[in-house]
Design a protein around this motif. Structure first.
Motif, mmCIF file in Angstrom:
data_model
loop_
_atom_site.group_PDB
_atom_site.id
_atom_site.type_symbol
_atom_site.label_atom_id
_atom_site.label_comp_id
_atom_site.label_asym_id
_atom_site.label_seq_id
_atom_site.Cartn_x
_atom_site.Cartn_y
_atom_site.Cartn_z
ATOM 1 N N MET A 226 0.831 -1.209 0.000
ATOM 2 C CA MET A 226 0.000 0.000 0.000
ATOM 3 C C MET A 226 0.861 1.252 0.000
ATOM 4 S SD MET A 226 -2.815 -1.488 2.631
ATOM 5 C CE MET A 226 -4.012 -0.182 2.712
ATOM 6 N N GLY A 231 -0.235 5.053 -2.071
ATOM 7 C CA GLY A 231 -0.110 6.366 -1.455
ATOM 8 C C GLY A 231 -0.323 6.413 0.046
ATOM 9 N N THR A 232 -0.363 5.276 0.730
ATOM 10 C CA THR A 232 -0.435 5.328 2.191
ATOM 11 C C THR A 232 0.959 5.620 2.734
ATOM 12 O OG1 THR A 232 -0.005 2.976 2.364
ATOM 13 C CG2 THR A 232 -2.306 3.653 2.295
ATOM 14 N N SER A 233 1.056 5.887 4.017
ATOM 15 C CA SER A 233 2.390 6.084 4.586
ATOM 16 C C SER A 233 2.479 5.418 5.947
ATOM 17 C CB SER A 233 2.725 7.560 4.683
ATOM 18 O OG SER A 233 1.662 8.250 5.287
ATOM 19 N N PHE A 234 2.377 4.086 5.916
ATOM 20 C CA PHE A 234 2.572 3.334 7.156
ATOM 21 C C PHE A 234 3.995 3.535 7.662
ATOM 22 C CE2 PHE A 234 -1.004 0.894 5.432
ATOM 23 C CZ PHE A 234 -1.789 0.773 6.564
ATOM 24 N N ASP A 236 6.388 5.704 6.088
ATOM 25 C CA ASP A 236 7.060 6.876 5.537
ATOM 26 C C ASP A 236 6.820 8.063 6.465
ATOM 27 O OD1 ASP A 236 8.094 8.920 4.100
ATOM 28 O OD2 ASP A 236 7.300 8.238 2.169
ATOM 29 N N ALA A 237 7.896 8.529 7.100
ATOM 30 C CA ALA A 237 7.754 9.614 8.073
ATOM 31 C C ALA A 237 7.211 10.879 7.421
ATOM 32 C CB ALA A 237 9.095 9.895 8.740
ATOM 33 N N ALA A 238 7.518 11.099 6.133
ATOM 34 C CA ALA A 238 7.053 12.311 5.465
ATOM 35 C C ALA A 238 5.535 12.406 5.486
ATOM 36 C CB ALA A 238 7.566 12.340 4.033
ATOM 37 N N GLY A 239 4.872 11.257 5.457
ATOM 38 C CA GLY A 239 3.412 11.255 5.448
ATOM 39 C C GLY A 239 2.824 10.935 6.809
ATOM 40 N N GLY A 240 3.650 10.953 7.850
ATOM 41 C CA GLY A 240 3.141 10.695 9.181
ATOM 42 C C GLY A 240 3.356 9.275 9.680
ATOM 43 N N ASP A 242 6.037 5.732 10.272
ATOM 44 C CA ASP A 242 7.244 5.541 11.059
ATOM 45 C C ASP A 242 7.968 4.280 10.603
ATOM 46 O OD1 ASP A 242 9.165 5.194 12.952
ATOM 47 O OD2 ASP A 242 7.887 5.786 14.619
ATOM 48 N N VAL B 126 9.520 16.325 10.997
ATOM 49 C CA VAL B 126 9.107 15.315 11.973
ATOM 50 C C VAL B 126 9.937 15.524 13.239
ATOM 51 C CG1 VAL B 126 8.971 12.856 12.471
ATOM 52 C CG2 VAL B 126 8.422 13.695 10.192
ATOM 53 N N PHE B 183 11.283 16.304 5.669
ATOM 54 C CA PHE B 183 11.041 15.335 4.596
ATOM 55 C C PHE B 183 10.384 16.039 3.423
ATOM 56 C CE2 PHE B 183 11.703 11.135 6.495
ATOM 57 C CZ PHE B 183 11.839 11.476 7.824
ATOM 58 N N PHE B 188 2.565 13.532 -0.414
ATOM 59 C CA PHE B 188 1.474 13.507 0.553
ATOM 60 C C PHE B 188 0.827 14.886 0.713
ATOM 61 C CE2 PHE B 188 4.729 10.451 1.800
ATOM 62 C CZ PHE B 188 4.013 9.277 1.688
#
Lengths: 527, 190
Positions: A226, A231-234, A236-240, A242, B126, B183, B188
């Motif tokens: 995903m 486009g999820t961010s499980f 990816d720190a950029a999208g929240g 970790d 972050v 980042f 996003f």
């Protein structure tokens, strides 16, 4: 279809169907067990060839044979193939063959699903191996596939890897469900749980572990999928997200996984040592409880793989002590094996030799594991060859020797012929020497600071690396002896008795050798 | 495939067992599905765990500005660290390396970001606090890390951080490091 009509005959008296379709359509636990074992054996040579490529490059400092990118692909594929393609299928194969025979069942409880769980595997690994021939190359992020290496920076072949993992996960879960159902529902009358052979016990517990953690692995690769495509961010720190979360979820699967790869070997060794010591297993009940304790503890120690990611002190201490706690049930097992041999009438046929080597060398791997469990010391050992030495000691002379011991032990029952004992002993000594020459020096170069997964190294590591490479070639090529021994035993040799081994006990030794296509159509009675 | 049912394959013995087997298998399949769900449940659980324990410097915010009692007897050294994630081309700096604050007092710090590229970009900082034990005592009413920062090509900007340290901060903590990693959040962008 011949198989379909044949099955309407009286079950005790017909053999397998003819031709290739016998293997494609079979629901017979012995056929499926054999296919699992041959699949695992094939993968052993493929994964082994990759190990030899790695060791060849590491024979000398500097880059001589392969590109660093390809080196990364080799370490990744070697790990994935050995874990998911060799050790796990071999154990499932042994379970398929032996669990019904040991509990007095006519077959596995869910034979159709059994067929399916095997036949998924060649496709999963076919897909994984084919990535080697794509332009992007095979997965190169290590068998632990940490994000973001396996997400943001992954080669495009990662998607094939993800689906491959999904497929092998489904296969393992189905295999595990089948084994649990067989053990719980198809035991012969009189065989209570505490009368089950230890191989059956350890597999029952392993199957529960598989059902608990393989879905979590499927979950973590789904999250990767995903992140990469939807486009999820499980992670990816950029999208929240970790990236450390990845490591937590992965090792929540990964630590029980290492026990999945060793508990059935404990079971095999617990069958073999009493046979060749001609004494019943010492401390049967404590073995069962120790195995269950190990399985329970395996769920609460995962962060000892992550001591260096920046955990709070209390967390490090908890995981350190919980990890060390595992040494207690494991120690119970080792002392039980030793006590079983104490004052026994021991003989040293090949299965016993492999089982003895297992006890000694697995214990060495256990001790280096205890060293790694010490959180402050782990900061030095982390990601060095010391870790490589540790997990190869528990997986090669541990899991793999357990499997090989089981193969020699039950081979006469499968083929009806004794294997060549001289060649078996030759194979053992070559393997024993090879494995130690390969992996023992890695302790030293690891303590001296050589990092793992790097194709080049500083000059001071040269000698031990050269020794390890020589050992790897001895070990690798001596497995061809095993192949020859197995084929020779299939084609002929001294006829095996029904009991096969003088001191063997259990239902599997009450049926003829070779085991007929259908066994225990009428359940035996266990006193 | 043949039309016979699988249970016929295994002989009489198992026929009477088959319904029981189906039952067990069904429960185990449910267990597997539940564990698949549990894998995903680990994601929010992880966030909750981090928030409660303050691990990872996951600060909840912004908070309402509350005037604390100011503990002038203590001085805490607060250090600022800025890092660019790999491949993030922005200039990103703290305009002061460190400030000395009394617990309870509200303090403003300034950060600077510049997008030197020829394209408009979106960044996300972050935060992280060290030692993690101090995280729960760091209160922010305003932080550039609470939202994405958009910078046009060549644009630079000062970004404020307004924070206070709760006076209940354990006495052995004398230095707190606040680290920010920037980042590229283009993928996003909100």
């Amino acid at each position: 279809m011949t198989t379909a009509t044949a099955h309407h005959d009286d079950h005790g008296h017909h053999g397998p169907a003819k031709g290739i379709m016998r293997w494609v359509l079979t629901t017979n636990h012995k056929d499926i067990g054999s296919m699992y074992l041959w699949f695992s054996f094939t993968m052993l040579f493929i994964g082994g060839a990759m190990a030899l490529i790695i060791r060849s490059e590491l024979f000398q400092p500097g880059m001589q044979l392969i590109e660093p990118e390809f080196f990364n692909q080799m370490t990744t594929m070697h790990g994935l193939i050995m874990v998911f393609g060799v050790v796990m299928p071999a154990f499932v194969g042994l379970a398929n063959w032996m669990v019904p025979l040991m509990v007095g069942a006519p077959d596995m409880a869910l034979p159709r699903m059994n067929n399916w769980s095997f036949w998924i595997l060649p496709f999963a690994f076919g897909m994984l191996l084919l990535t080697l021939f794509t332009e992007a190359g095979a997965p190169n992020f290590g068998w632990t596939f940490y994000a973001p290496l396996s997400t943001t920076y992954a080669p495009s072949s990662v998607t094939f890897f993800i689906f491959g993992v999904h497929m092998m996960g489904i296969s393992s879960i189905m295999g595990a469900i089948n084994i649990v159902v067989t053990i719980l529902n198809l035991r012969a009358p009189g065989m209570t749980l505490m009368k089950m052979p230890l191989f059956v016990w350890t597999w029952l517990i392993t199957a529960y572990l598989l059902i608990a953690v393989m879905p979590v692995l499927a979950g973590v690769v789904t999250m990767m999928l995903m992140d990469i495509h939807f486009g999820t961010s499980f992670f990816d720190a950029a999208g929240g997200g970790d990236p450390v979360l990845f490591q937590h979820v992965f090792w929540f699967f990964g630590h029980p996984e290492v026990y999945i790869m060793i508990l059935p070997a404990f079971g095999i060794v617990s069958q073999i040592i009493p046979t060749f010591a001609r004494k019943p297993l010492f401390g049967y009940a404590s073995m069962v409880y120790a195995t269950s304790s190990i399985a329970f503890l395996s769920f609460i120690v995962w962060a000892h793989h992550m001591f260096t990611v920046g955990l709070p002190l209390e967390t490090e201490l908890f995981f350190m002590y919980a990890t060390m706690l595992i040494a207690i049930p494991t120690g119970v097992k080792v002392f039980n094996w030793v006590s079983t041999m104490f004052r026994g009438s021991m003989t040293f046929e090949t299965p016993m030799l492999f089982a003895l080597a297992f006890v000694v060398l697995f214990t060495i791997g256990g001790f280096s594991g205890l060293m790694l469990a010490i959180a402050p010391a782990d900061f030095q050992y982390h990601d060095t060859y010391f870790v490589v030495a540790h997990f190869h000691y528990v997986l090669v002379p541990g899991a793999l020797f357990g499997i090989i011991a089981g193969v020699y032990y039950w081979l006469p029952k499968w083929t009806g012929n004794y294997y060549d004992e001289k060649l078996g002993k030759f194979h053992f000594w070559m393997s024993f020497i090879g494995v130690n020459v390969t992996f023992f020096p890695m302790h030293f170069i690891g303590l001296a600071g050589m990092p793992r997964r790097i194709p080049d190294y500083a000059l001071q590591f040269a000698d031990f690396n050269a020794i390890a490479t020589v050992g790897a070639f001895i070990f690798g090529f001596s497995q061809l002896v095993l192949l020859y021994v197995v084929i020779k035993s299939i084609r002929g040799g001294e006829k095996a008795t029904d009991e096969v081994w003088e001191g063997a006990e259990g239902l599997e030794w009450t049926i003829p050798s070779p085991a007929p296509y259908h066994t225990f159509a009428e359940p035996p009675h266990v006193k | 495939m043949g039309s016979h049912s699988p249970k016929e394959d295994v002989g009489k013995h198992s026929i009477k067992q088959a319904p029981k087997s189906g039952n067990t298998a069904f429960k185990l399949v449910l267990a597997a599905v539940a564990m698949f769900g549990f894998g995903f449940a680990l994601v929010p659980l992880y966030d909750v765990f981090c928030e409660i324990t303050g691990i990872n410097g996951k600060i909840t915010g912004p908070v309402e500005r509350v005037e604390h009692w100011v503990d002038t007897s203590r001085t805490i050294k607060v250090q600022f660290i800025t890092t660019n994630n790999a491949g993030m081309p922005w200039e990103f700096d703290a305009l002061q390396e460190q400030v000395k604050v009394h617990p309870g007092a509200w303090t403003q710090a300034e950060f600077w970001a510049l997008n030197p590229t020829k394209e408009d970009m979106v960044g996300q900082a972050v935060p992280s606090v060290s030692p993690s034990e101090a995280t729960e005592y760091v209160q922010k009413t305003e932080c550039f890390c609470f939202s994405q920062q958009s910078l046009k090509a060549g644009e630079g900007r000062n970004m404020p951080l307004i924070f206070s340290i709760d006076p209940r901060l354990p006495p052995h903590i004398r230095t707190i490091t606040m680290s920010y990693t920037i980042f590229d959040a283009g993928a996003f962008a909100e």
